[in-house]
Design an enzyme around this catalytic site. Structure first.
Site, PDB file in Angstrom:
ATOM      1  N   LYS A 160      -6.514   7.927  15.245  1.00  0.00           N
ATOM      2  CA  LYS A 160      -7.419   8.148  16.384  1.00  0.00           C
ATOM      3  C   LYS A 160      -8.894   8.029  15.933  1.00  0.00           C
ATOM      4  CE  LYS A 160      -9.406   9.781  20.101  1.00  0.00           C
ATOM      5  NZ  LYS A 160      -9.394   9.419  21.467  1.00  0.00           N
ATOM      6  N   LYS A 200     -18.445  14.505  17.880  1.00  0.00           N
ATOM      7  CA  LYS A 200     -17.465  15.298  17.124  1.00  0.00           C
ATOM      8  C   LYS A 200     -16.510  14.377  16.369  1.00  0.00           C
ATOM      9  CE  LYS A 200     -13.925  16.199  19.396  1.00  0.00           C
ATOM     10  NZ  LYS A 200     -12.520  15.958  19.693  1.00  0.00           N
TER      11      LYS A 200
END
Ligand code: NAD
Length: 298
Positions: free
Chosen positions: A169, A237
């Protein structure tokens, strides 16, 4: 199956809806409360993560960040306190691969299985059940939960053992954010040169520069439609996780670092909640030119 779902925000709410529509009983908890629509469709609200874990066989988490997942799993009233052997915990949030491996080991001590299954495809993919799901889990755990994941996504791939889904991811996020940045630069360049950026996007969609990002984020940049979507703070993030892992590997990711600085600039002017296509604003600010405003002829 009795399924628990914790974290019912932009992504979690439509995902939980699909699981209910698939015939499962859903036990739901979210800090922001359980949306009325889920209750109307038969979902059952739980007061805490521990209650979800007691009532469900498979517990899904869809939370913002690593610290949120740790709190929900192992904090006071956390999932771990409600587990009994044979249950499965699936974290679909995007969080640290290293922390994921640690969570998997801790959940394993309760006689339970763990999988990371982060997703790509955004809020649109969550609503249409067309997410790409990248799984880190032992093969038998993957096979067991594949029918559940099939209700949420159209491409489901086991990448490797626990943590591998998260690494995949983060690789995905490097490609996506750097492409958003490239599209922003290209449209800004065209606009500043006095050329219509909308026509440029239109033309590029037929050639080698075509991408989903050019289509979706390029259009948002042109329309100045910066409601999320995927928030700047979440992409920041994700790149922070990628850069931290790269540093640990002794790896330099120069363009990821430069793009992170642009996300930082957006954060600094209060843009954490903007859609990530608003990254173009950081470029525009430096250029003193906004896409779509008439440019003086060079
Ligand atoms: P969100 O902020 O919209 O939703 C998060 C939900 O978690 C909220 O409902 C919040 O109330 C709940 N929550 C937070 N802390 C909690 C706690 N301690 N206990 C119970 N509930 C808690 O976030 P999102 O956009 O749905 O993203 C969730 C995850 O999915 C993130 O890791 C994100 O990076 C990833 N993701 C998001 C998108 C997207 O397009 N938004 C796409 C792919 C992946």
């Amino acid at each position: 199956m009795d399924i628990g779902f914790i974290g019912l925000g932009t992504m979690g709410r439509p995902m939980a809806e699909h699981l209910i529509a698939g015939g499962h009983t859903l036990f739901l908890h979210s800090r922001s409360g359980v949306p009325e629509t889920l209750l109307l469709h038969g979902g059952r609200a739980c007061a805490s993560p521990v209650e979800v874990a007691r009532r469900a066989d498979l517990i899904v988490t869809m939370l913002p960040d690593t610290a949120d997942v740790e709190r929900v799993l192992f904090g006071e009233e956390g999932v771990a306190h409600g587990l009994s052997p044979g249950k499965t915990v699936v974290d679909m949030s995007t969080v640290s691969p290293g922390a994921t491996r640690e969570f998997a080991a801790r959940i394993g001590r309760y006689g339970c299985s763990y999988a990371d299954a982060p997703v790509s495809g955004g809020d649109i993919g969550a609503r249409n059940a067309t997410l790409t799901i990248m799984v880190g889990a032992p093969p038998e755990v993957f096979e067991r939960m594949r029918p559940i994941l099939a209700l949420l996504g159209s491409r489901i791939t086991r990448i490797g053992d626990c943590g591998a889904g998260q690494t995949c991811k983060l690789a995905n996020q490097i490609v996506v954010v750097l492409t958003i940045e490239a599209v922003g630069e290209a449209l800004l360049f065209a606009s500043r040169a006095g050329v219509d950026p909308a026509r440029v996007r239109e033309a590029l969609l037929g050639g080698f520069a075509a991408s989903r990002v050019l289509e979706v984020h390029g259009e948002r940049m042109l329309r100045r439609a910066f409601d999320p979507g995927f928030r700047i703070e979440l992409h920041r993030k994700d790149l922070a996780l990628a850069l931290s892992d790269a540093r640990a590997l002794g790896l330099n990711l120069p363009n990821t670092a430069a793009t992170q600085a642009l996300l930082d600039a957006c954060m600094a002017c209060g843009g954490g909640g903007w859609d990530s296509s608003a990254l173009v604003k950081a470029l525009e600010r430096e250029a003193g030119h906004e896409i779509g405003t008439p440019s003086p002829m060079p």
